[in-house]
Write a protein that holds these residues in place. Sequence first.
Motif, PDB file in Angstrom:
ATOM      1  N   ILE A 163       0.841  -1.202   0.000  1.00 37.84           N
ATOM      2  CA  ILE A 163       0.000   0.000   0.000  1.00 37.84           C
ATOM      3  C   ILE A 163       0.874   1.250   0.000  1.00 37.84           C
ATOM      4  O   ILE A 163       0.629   2.203  -0.735  1.00 37.84           O
ATOM      5  CB  ILE A 163      -0.908   0.033   1.240  1.00 37.84           C
ATOM      6  N   GLU A 184       2.832  -6.227   3.773  1.00 35.05           N
ATOM      7  CA  GLU A 184       3.060  -4.854   4.223  1.00 35.05           C
ATOM      8  C   GLU A 184       4.161  -4.821   5.282  1.00 35.05           C
ATOM      9  O   GLU A 184       5.034  -3.957   5.268  1.00 35.05           O
ATOM     10  CB  GLU A 184       1.773  -4.273   4.815  1.00 35.05           C
ATOM     11  N   LEU A 188      -1.864 -10.127   2.816  1.00 35.10           N
ATOM     12  CA  LEU A 188      -1.598  -8.726   2.449  1.00 35.10           C
ATOM     13  C   LEU A 188      -0.854  -7.999   3.568  1.00 35.10           C
ATOM     14  O   LEU A 188       0.074  -7.224   3.315  1.00 35.10           O
ATOM     15  CB  LEU A 188      -2.922  -7.999   2.155  1.00 35.10           C
ATOM     16  N   TYR A 236      -7.804  -1.878   1.373  1.00 30.11           N
ATOM     17  CA  TYR A 236      -7.068  -2.959   2.036  1.00 30.11           C
ATOM     18  C   TYR A 236      -7.859  -3.502   3.221  1.00 30.11           C
ATOM     19  O   TYR A 236      -8.025  -4.719   3.382  1.00 30.11           O
ATOM     20  CB  TYR A 236      -5.697  -2.419   2.465  1.00 30.11           C
TER      21      TYR A 236
END
Length: 262
Positions: free
Chosen positions: A3, A81, A77, A61
């Motif tokens: 992100i 990150e 995810l 997200y």
Amino acid sequence: MTIRKKYLLLSALIDFLIVFTVGIFSLKSENFLFNYLFYPIIFLVLFKINIRLWMHLYSNYMNVLDNELDPEKFIELTENEYDRNKNKKYRNYMKLNLSAGYSSAGKIETAYEKLKEVDLSRKLYRERDKILYYYNEALFLITFGKKEKATEIYNKHILEEIEKIKNNKKLGEIYCSLLKVLEEMLFHENDNEKMIEILNEALKKTKAKRQNLGFKYLLATYKEKIGEIQEAMELYKEVIENGNKLYIVQEAKEKLENINRI
């Protein structure tokens, strides 16, 4: 792509296009005062655009967990990150999200371990996230049968954090329903009617699908306790139909099977 990386690339592109366009426009203008006043406005606009861009990306997200209800994908995810960012503050914050993901997947012990890895000596992105930290810690302790320890967390930390936001009406409304449910679980757990009343009120204020279904599952268990079996069954069915990959889907299926055996 993380992100943060996506945000940095998109914000850089947007900033360049806007500044480049405005730069060409200002070169054609002979009004010095206009240019002098115009640039601060542009930078303010860029600042707001970048904030909205980040909120949009982060919201997409979080929707994987909160509305798509796919904890395994969310964990993947979040680990990406965490692993691909060097910013310590950001990595620290991602541990909160990892805890939420594992909790929603039913891996409670792992979720608790991830939560306890959060360094509270570091300032979190939002100070009010400490309320969520202690709220979740208390819930985990209740699950582990350590209600006395959970009550200690509530009295020592949660009440202190609530005091910090008591004058913020918006934040108060957001956390009010969560904390009311926790309070009842700690101090009036055996008052089934009161728990049902609190959960019904909480359902009116919840927006995230994950939280909504979590409350409905809990409500079903209390409906079952007081003998309102048909209503409990309907709530379990709703959790099963809409809960996608949340672990409470399996829990609701087992509850329904047990009721049907009677």
